[in-house]
Write an enzyme that holds these catalytic residues in place. Structure first.
Site, PDB file in Angstrom:
ATOM      1  N   LYS A 258       0.845  -1.200   0.000  1.00 26.14           N
ATOM      2  CA  LYS A 258       0.000   0.000   0.000  1.00 26.14           C
ATOM      3  C   LYS A 258       0.883   1.254   0.000  1.00 26.14           C
ATOM      4  O   LYS A 258       2.085   1.181   0.268  1.00 26.14           O
ATOM      5  CB  LYS A 258      -0.960  -0.019   1.195  1.00 26.14           C
ATOM      6  CG  LYS A 258      -1.917  -1.225   1.180  1.00 26.14           C
ATOM      7  CD  LYS A 258      -2.947  -1.153   0.047  1.00 26.14           C
ATOM      8  CE  LYS A 258      -3.595  -2.482  -0.311  1.00 26.14           C
ATOM      9  NZ  LYS A 258      -4.558  -3.009   0.616  1.00 26.14           N
TER      10      LYS A 258
HETATM   11  C1  LIG Z   1      -5.576  -4.156   0.991  1.00 26.28           C
HETATM   12  C2  LIG Z   1      -7.057  -4.009   0.990  1.00 26.28           C
HETATM   13  C3  LIG Z   1      -7.853  -4.361   2.095  1.00 26.28           C
HETATM   14  C4  LIG Z   1      -7.366  -5.156   3.268  1.00 26.28           C
HETATM   15  O1  LIG Z   1      -6.254  -4.738   3.894  1.00 26.28           O
HETATM   16  P1  LIG Z   1      -5.320  -5.761   4.724  1.00 26.28           P
HETATM   17  O2  LIG Z   1      -4.447  -4.804   5.460  1.00 26.28           O
HETATM   18  O3  LIG Z   1      -4.587  -6.576   3.718  1.00 26.28           O
HETATM   19  O4  LIG Z   1      -6.166  -6.569   5.610  1.00 26.28           O
HETATM   20  C5  LIG Z   1      -9.198  -4.068   2.067  1.00 26.28           C
HETATM   21  N1  LIG Z   1      -9.760  -3.490   1.003  1.00 26.28           N
HETATM   22  C6  LIG Z   1      -9.054  -3.165  -0.098  1.00 26.28           C
HETATM   23  C7  LIG Z   1      -9.745  -2.522  -1.239  1.00 26.28           C
HETATM   24  C8  LIG Z   1      -7.676  -3.433  -0.151  1.00 26.28           C
HETATM   25  O5  LIG Z   1      -6.989  -3.133  -1.246  1.00 26.28           O
END
Ligand SMILES: *Cc1c(COP(=O)(O)O)cnc(C)c1O
Length: 382
Positions: free
Chosen positions: A194
């Site tokens: 991210k």
């Molecule tokens: C990455 C992501 C999540 C979940 O995040 P995690 O930290 O991996 O649990 C939820 N929604 C979207 C759209 C994502 O890209």
């Protein structure tokens, strides 16, 4: 020295889809945690990282949690969503957005996407409202922003809660307002790929102080915020560690530069692919995207697997966009979502991390062109 017949290939490694840049204060802050022994979920980096996210987004409160998935579950739980309720969610999303609805006992109701920005279609949301509808869960995918003006108008008219999944949208604004601050709660993920990462991590943001206090209490075992070992409500252990927050603080200090570089990369991709029959997400002019993963639709009829293999053979990693949740075994539905399913079938995400050089982006596009040419989908002049 003899001139070689062919210039040697420069040494260039494989280009992954994502790779965090940890070259700021991350290392120093993590060492502070270890040297001070504050490695658990108490410690000063938690509050500092929460304040930094609140400041970045303009929300009153940021509450750190241990990943983006539990951020969604915490948000839905604290809005009293549970058995008997329906939550409208795009079928074209990451699976967390849907699983967390089911984890509360509520029922996800899938909606289609818009062909332009690939995101939740407000008109389709409206059509799916029933007396049991309790909330809408818009997801700001790939850094683009849902039409929050339309979605909030629907929510207000039908008195629905709104949780914005901003996992991919840290740095995304609509008319200067950060996503996640339109609805009741915004949620973020700080997974390794991210825009800001803490390894594993997440955050919820809220403007309502009563709701924020409930979120904070619930993520910490329902313990009173003023009396230790006094548990007032049902809670979870969704806390983030001080070490993760230390990495996050080091990361978010560089956010402006990261977003600027990601914007330049996205613009370069668009410029270099102008002659190709590919289509990018189209946002409204009032949206500033975080350009999380530059993603495009391949021309109809492309064998995506074969194209990805051809690019991989040239040491370029790519990934398909998400599959529609309504096509997965546990949510299998006979219903068709034509727009979302078309995007899911044709979408491809390209390497998009801030350390990519312009030369790397050119290499990715060259590999894409070659891969399309091999399927007769791009002119050889490309
Ligand atoms: C990455 C992501 C999540 C979940 O995040 P995690 O930290 O991996 O649990 C939820 N929604 C979207 C759209 C994502 O890209």
């Amino acid at each position: 020295m003899n001139t070689p017949k062919r210039a040697p290939l420069p040494v260039r490694g494989r280009i992954p889809v994502y790779q965090p840049d940890l070259t700021g204060n991350e290392r120093r802050y993590v060492l502070e945690c270890i040297d001070s022994s504050w490695i658990s979920s108490l410690g000063t980096f938690i509050g500092r990282f929460e304040a930094a996210v609140a400041e970045t987004t303009g929300a009153r409160q940021g509450i750190a949690v241990c990943n983006g998935t539990v951020a969604l579950h915490l948000a839905l739980h604290c809005l009293d969503i549970g058995p008997g309720d329906e939550v409208i969610v795009p079928t074209f999303t990451y699976i967390s957005s849907v699983n967390t609805i089911v984890q509360t006992g509520a029922t996800p109701v899938f909606a289609d996407s818009l062909a332009s920005d690939w995101l939740l279609d407000p008109a389709d949301v409206e059509r799916r409202i029933t007396p049991r509808t309790k909330a809408i869960l818009p997801v700001h995918l790939y850094g683009a922003a849902c039409d929050m003006r339309a979605i909030m108008a629907i929510a207000q008219h039908h008195q629905l809660k709104v949780v914005e999944d901003c996992a991919e949208a840290l740095g995304t604004h609509i008319n200067g307002q950060h996503v996640g601050t339109f609805g009741d709660i915004g949620t973020f993920s700080f997974f390794g790929n991210k825009t800001v990462t803490t390894g594993e991590g997440g955050m919820v943001i809220a403007n309502d102080e009563t709701l924020a206090a409930r979120l904070r209490m619930t993520k910490g075992q329902g313990q009173s915020l003023t009396r230790r070992y006094w548990h007032e409500i049902l809670g979870f252990n969704y806390r983030m560690t001080n070490i993760a927050a230390a990495i996050g603080l080091g990361q978010i200090e560089k956010l402006d530069a990261v977003l600027a570089r990601k914007r330049a990369i996205a613009e370069l991709y668009r410029r270099l692919t102008k002659h190709l029959p590919v289509t990018f997400q189209v946002s409204d002019p009032d949206v500033t995207s975080s350009n999380w993963l530059v993603s495009l639709l391949l021309p109809p009829g492309t064998d995506r697997e074969r194209l990805m293999q051809a690019m991989s053979d040239q040491e370029i990693d790519t990934r398909p966009v998400f599959y529609c949740a309504s096509t997965m075994p546990m949510y299998a539905s006979q219903e068709r979502f034509p727009v979302a399913e078309n995007i899911a079938a044709r979408g491809l995400s390209l390497p998009s991390y801030p350390l990519l050089s312009d030369e790397d982006v050119t290499r990715v596009v060259d590999a894409l062109v070659k891969g399309l040419q091999a399927q007769g989908l791009a002119g050889s002049a490309g």
